[in-house]
Enzyme design. Structure first.
Site, PDB file in Angstrom:
ATOM      1  CE1 TYR A  69      53.157   0.180  13.248  1.00 57.00           C
ATOM      2  CE2 TYR A  69      53.688  -0.456  10.994  1.00 57.00           C
ATOM      3  CZ  TYR A  69      53.735   0.467  12.018  1.00 57.00           C
ATOM      4  OH  TYR A  69      54.335   1.687  11.821  1.00 57.00           O
ATOM      5  N   PRO A 120      61.161   5.519   9.562  1.00 56.86           N
ATOM      6  CG  PRO A 120      62.970   4.398   8.602  1.00 56.86           C
ATOM      7  CD  PRO A 120      62.580   5.714   9.201  1.00 56.86           C
ATOM      8  CB  CYS A 162      35.752 -17.601  20.334  1.00 57.34           C
ATOM      9  SG  CYS A 162      36.290 -19.084  21.146  1.00 57.34           S
ATOM     10  CD  GLU A 163      35.906 -11.526  16.405  1.00 58.11           C
ATOM     11  OE1 GLU A 163      35.895 -11.606  17.649  1.00 58.11           O
ATOM     12  OE2 GLU A 163      35.646 -10.502  15.777  1.00 58.11           O
ATOM     13  NE  ARG A 223      53.572  -0.548   6.618  1.00 61.02           N
ATOM     14  CZ  ARG A 223      52.418  -0.861   7.215  1.00 61.02           C
ATOM     15  NH1 ARG A 223      52.067  -2.119   7.335  1.00 61.02           N
ATOM     16  NH2 ARG A 223      51.612   0.078   7.676  1.00 61.02           N
ATOM     17  N   GLY A 274      58.284   5.666   6.757  1.00 54.12           N
ATOM     18  CA  GLY A 274      59.029   5.310   5.543  1.00 54.12           C
ATOM     19  C   GLY A 274      58.151   4.749   4.435  1.00 54.12           C
TER      20      GLY A 274
HETATM   21  N1  LLP Z   1      56.079   8.122  12.475  1.00 52.00           N
HETATM   22  C1  LLP Z   1      54.837   8.322  12.931  1.00 52.00           C
HETATM   23  C2  LLP Z   1      54.504   9.567  13.614  1.00 52.00           C
HETATM   24  C3  LLP Z   1      53.863   7.328  12.755  1.00 52.00           C
HETATM   25  O1  LLP Z   1      52.630   7.540  13.204  1.00 52.00           O
HETATM   26  C4  LLP Z   1      54.202   6.112  12.121  1.00 52.00           C
HETATM   27  C5  LLP Z   1      53.214   5.051  11.948  1.00 52.00           C
HETATM   28  C6  LLP Z   1      55.533   5.938  11.676  1.00 52.00           C
HETATM   29  C7  LLP Z   1      56.439   6.967  11.859  1.00 52.00           C
HETATM   30  C8  LLP Z   1      56.011   4.679  11.007  1.00 52.00           C
HETATM   31  O2  LLP Z   1      55.422   4.509   9.762  1.00 52.00           O
HETATM   32  P1  LLP Z   1      55.892   3.286   8.816  1.00 52.00           P
HETATM   33  O3  LLP Z   1      57.298   3.539   8.372  1.00 52.00           O
HETATM   34  O4  LLP Z   1      55.797   2.051   9.612  1.00 52.00           O
HETATM   35  O5  LLP Z   1      54.950   3.320   7.677  1.00 52.00           O
HETATM   36  N2  LLP Z   1      49.008  -0.496  12.486  1.00 52.00           N
HETATM   37  C9  LLP Z   1      49.112  -0.138  11.083  1.00 52.00           C
HETATM   38  C10 LLP Z   1      50.155   0.918  10.852  1.00 52.00           C
HETATM   39  C11 LLP Z   1      49.923   2.171  11.649  1.00 52.00           C
HETATM   40  C12 LLP Z   1      51.038   3.148  11.440  1.00 52.00           C
HETATM   41  C13 LLP Z   1      50.975   4.221  12.450  1.00 52.00           C
HETATM   42  N3  LLP Z   1      52.024   5.171  12.374  1.00 52.00           N
HETATM   43  C14 LLP Z   1      49.410  -1.394  10.271  1.00 52.00           C
HETATM   44  O6  LLP Z   1      49.472  -2.470  10.836  1.00 52.00           O
HETATM   45  O7  LLP Z   1      49.532  -1.325   9.058  1.00 52.00           O
END
Ligand code: LLP
Length: 451
Positions: free
Chosen positions: A410, A311, A381-382, A313, A268
């Site tokens: 996340y 979506p 510790c970083e 995040r 999203g």
């Molecule tokens: N669908 C697929 C196939 C995905 O790989 C992802 C996120 C989403 C949906 C969800 O996307 P969003 O709506 O959350 O943007 N760890 C990173 C984010 C990695 C996202 C990976 N894929 C962070 O903390 O920003």
């Protein structure tokens, strides 16, 4: 790795909590100097439950799921919202997703196991991953998941073999990398051409593989998937991806005579982590995505497929905050002011990993202006362990309760036990009531798997 040098010219912004606007969870308010979320006093909650503590505003989560659903369905009835559980998952979150009528994206056997344990209907589960193990595939197919998103030709062979052995025909999507350069951090950009994910469109590889999927027994190709990245502000990137995918669908129809009836456009919209961020709204996203779909279907003369979006995040990030207690204050004149909290990279790796920016307030001074610039350092510790780099905050004192906003996505899902740190509890707040939905880990939990 150490921290980037502090910008000593940066001035505190003098904002108070309620000035943070879109950064705040829906029910945030200030009563007698204390931050309240879901009608619950965050200072009291921190005292009762201890810190670090993940807190989620349940009304905010439900509101965003509903906003996605209503904005897509009102523009295009044949649409579906799939919550990307990698952003945050526990059993209660799964139950809320089910109750709000959304489907679920899982990216591994573990997320699938949580979903099934919480009673989520398997036929509403979408299975992702660039290297799902044979065991994960078998678990998913035998559970009766709705769709498996094929990521490669090797995986096609595995899914086909397992489905035949189990005597079922599995509905599948193909994940396509449409080569769209989205405006986001490099590590979370996934749709562009150099990607480990999906079938590349280069040299018509993906197009030729459609024939392989159609020829494979045990699988039924019903849809296509693409995901161009995460934390995207530029809506035109989504429109571009949709147009490329619809053209691809038209070519499939022409060459293979197959009508693709489902198009999943991945994650999203981005969210406001800071007061400067101005992401698109869910409504604008729905407008752009549905218009791009209907417009390009008309251009290419194909029947509009079902439109799905995943979506993560933008469902949970803003609903979630993390509470910490200030334990150490350290000022290095001319260098930096450190405020050390009782968590850090173990509960929020995003700052160390992406130099992510967050807003924070002191929950017990929530009505005061943020008059200082500090680095909220963790306890690990970083040297690079920090949650906020050079952020504005109220004057900190030992024992203050710090609230870092927009940590719902996340953070817990990428948390660790670094330095033997037990993971914080997760509390959902709503209408003046706090419920622990995942208990705090204990020292014993750190050893449960040891022999
Ligand atoms: N669908 C697929 C196939 C995905 O790989 C992802 C996120 C989403 C949906 C969800 O996307 P969003 O709506 O959350 O943007 N760890 C990173 C984010 C990695 C996202 C990976 N894929 C962070 O903390 O920003």
């Amino acid at each position: 790795m150490s921290l980037p040098a502090s910008d000593l010219t940066k001035q505190a912004d003098h904002l108070t909590t309620m000035d943070l606007g879109a950064v705040l969870p829906a029910t945030a308010e200030v009563r007698e100097g204390h931050l309240f979320i879901g009608g619950v006093d965050m200072v009291e909650l921190a005292r009762e439950q201890g810190t670090a503590l993940y807190v989620f505003d349940e009304a905010d989560i439900r509101g965003r799921l509903a906003t996605y659903r209503e904005n897509f369905q009102s523009r295009y009835a044949n649409s579906e919202i799939i919550y990307a559980s990698k952003a945050f998952i526990n059993k209660e979150m799964v139950r809320i997703v089910a109750a709000e009528g959304a489907s679920l994206d899982v990216s591994g056997g573990g997320e699938l196991a949580i979903a099934l344990a919480a009673g989520f209907p398997a036929e509403r589960v979408y299975v992702h991953g660039n290297n799902k193990t044979p065991q994960e595939l078998e678990e998913a197919i035998s559970a009766g998941v709705g769709r498996i998103v094929l990521d490669s030709r090797l995986e096609l062979a595995r899914v086909s073999e397992i489905a035949q052995r189990l005597g079922v025909v599995q509905d599948v999507y193909m994940r396509i990398t449409p080569g769209v350069e989205a405006d986001t951090h490099e590590y979370i950009k996934t749709g562009c051409e150099d990607s480990k994910f999906g079938f590349t469109m280069r040299e018509d590889f993906a197009f030729n593989c459609v024939g392989d999927v159609l020829a494979a027994p045990g699988v039924n190709l019903v849809g296509l998937h693409c995901h161009i990245g995460s934390q995207i502000f530029a809506l035109h990137s989504f429109a571009e991806a949709v147009e490329i995918m619809v053209e691809f669908i038209a070519r499939i129809k022409e060459r293979y005579g197959l009508e693709i009836t489902e198009l999943d456009i991945g994650g999203g919209v981005g969210i406001a982590y800071t007061v400067q961020d101005q992401p698109a709204t869910i409504e604008q996203f729905a407008e752009v995505a549905t218009e791009a779909l209907l417009g390009s279907c008309e251009v290419h003369g194909v029947n509009p497929p079902k439109l799905l979006t995943e979506p993560g995040r933008s469902i949970v990030a803003t609903a979630g905050v993390t509470l910490y207690t200030v334990g150490i204050l350290k000022t290095l004149p001319g260098i930096r002011k450190y405020v050390a909290i009782d968590g850090g990279m173990s509960d929020n790796i995003r700052t160390a990993l992406y130099h992510a920016a967050y807003e924070a307030v002191i929950a017990n001074k929530a009505d005061q202006p943020r008059t200082e610039i500090v680095t909220l350092a963790g306890k690990h510790c970083e040297s690079g362990d920090a949650v906020v780099l050079d952020g504005s905050i109220q004057t900190p004192e030992l024992g203050d309760i710090v609230c870092v906003f927009d940590t719902g996505a996340y953070c817990r899902s990428m948390s660790s036990n670094y330095n033997g740190q037990p993971r914080p509890a997760v509390v959902f707040v709503k209408d003046g009531t706090a419920r622990v939905v995942t208990r705090r880990e204990t020292y014993n939990d750190l050893m449960t798997c040891d022999i």
